[in-house]
Design a protein around this motif. Structure first.
Motif, short mmCIF file in Angstrom:
data_model
loop_
_atom_site.label_atom_id
_atom_site.label_comp_id
_atom_site.label_asym_id
_atom_site.label_seq_id
_atom_site.Cartn_x
_atom_site.Cartn_y
_atom_site.Cartn_z
N ASN A 49 0.53 -1.20 -0.17
CA ASN A 49 0.06 -0.10 -0.10
C ASN A 49 0.95 1.29 0.07
O ASN A 49 0.51 2.38 0.20
N GLN B 150 3.07 -2.13 -6.67
CA GLN B 150 2.34 -2.68 -5.47
C GLN B 150 2.00 -4.18 -5.30
O GLN B 150 1.31 -4.67 -4.66
N SER C 100 0.26 6.80 0.04
CA SER C 100 -0.30 5.57 -0.08
C SER C 100 -1.16 5.28 -1.17
O SER C 100 -1.87 6.08 -1.65
N ARG D 225 -4.43 2.30 -1.30
CA ARG D 225 -5.06 1.16 -0.90
C ARG D 225 -5.78 0.53 -1.87
O ARG D 225 -6.80 1.26 -2.61
N GLU E 221 -6.44 -5.04 3.71
CA GLU E 221 -5.19 -5.14 4.42
C GLU E 221 -5.50 -6.15 5.69
O GLU E 221 -4.52 -6.47 6.40
#
Length: 263
Positions: free
Chosen positions: A111, A119, A213, A215, A219
């Motif tokens: 992330n 990523q 970041s 996302r 997570e």
């Protein structure tokens, strides 16, 4: 088994405190994962952002993260039977590790956005990179003819823009949101790319900050799995969001990535 606990003890003994600042991401992180046969360790130190930025050129050499010039992050794989290091590779900065139950694949998820070009990375058992993906909230969508016309109009952008191109259902998706891109290509080209912005066809649900970041997976429990369909293998990951299954229920959408075969 004694090898396993000794290695983990030594690995975590040198952890330094993480930064709690609200500035650029600057954490030092150590994480691990295991299968029945393998122990996988990952370390990244993003505490000196200037040194990292000087070492990497995200527009012209994203592969440097997998080369010896990368002194900031690695993945190390060891045999749980005898503690032997099977491979040790420089890597992007990951926030989650997973090993397939058959020990044939090592997966790194992240992330982390800043100074981090990928990523999602899939390694095979020998450490070869089979797949890598830069996750961002949007990519520029082109048909083949539209892309040819665009590159004819802006020929100087070809090398930069075709790096990391995705192809899905006959359309090309250009990764134009990399750091430094707005000043690396003509302003009119940048505006045209923004006007063609579409969600990533493989990772359509993304929340990202300006620099730090991105996302895109659950997570707390990404629920990774390998599935086989029509003689192909796919990596499945729970996304951060999914389309509503009903008005009263939001269900997770599974991200599905085809795994290239090792040659």
């Amino acid at each position: 088994m004694r090898h396993f606990f000794t290695i983990l003890t030594l690995f975590f003994a040198s952890i330094a405190p993480s930064s709690g600042d609200y500035g650029a991401y600057a954490d030092r992180v150590k994480i691990w994962a295991e299968s029945e046969a393998l122990l996988v360790l990952h370390n990244h130190d993003w505490s000196d952002s200037k040194k990292i930025a000087d070492a990497f050129d995200p527009l012209r050499d994203e592969e440097v993260h997998f080369h010896s010039k990368n002194q900031f992050a690695y993945v190390k794989v060891l045999s749980k039977e005898n503690g032997e290091v099977l491979w040790n590779s420089p890597s992007p900065a990951f926030s989650h590790l997973w090993v397939s139950p058959d020990s044939n694949y090592v997966i790194g998820l992240s992330n982390i956005k800043i100074n981090n070009p990928y990523q999602l990375v899939i390694f095979d058992r020998s450490g070869k990179v089979l797949y890598k993906h830069h996750v961002t909230s949007s990519k520029a969508e082109f048909t083949q003819n539209e892309l040819e016309d665009f590159l004819f109009k802006y020929p100087a952008t070809k090398k930069i823009l075709l790096t990391g191109r995705l192809i899905h259902d006959g359309r090309s998706y250009i990764d134009f949101a990399r750091m430094g891109m707005p000043v690396a290509i003509p302003e009119k080209a940048w505006e045209e790319l923004k006007n063609r912005s579409k969600p990533d066809p493989f990772v359509p649900w993304v929340i990202e900050s300006v620099t730090n970041s991105v996302r895109w997976f659950d997570e707390s429990e990404p629920n990774l799995a390998i599935v086989e369909e029509d003689s192909k293998r796919f990596l499945m990951i729970d996304s951060i969001y999914g389309p509503p299954a009903s008005e009263d229920n939001l269900s997770k959408m599974r991200i599905k990535i085809e795994i290239p075969r090792s040659e």
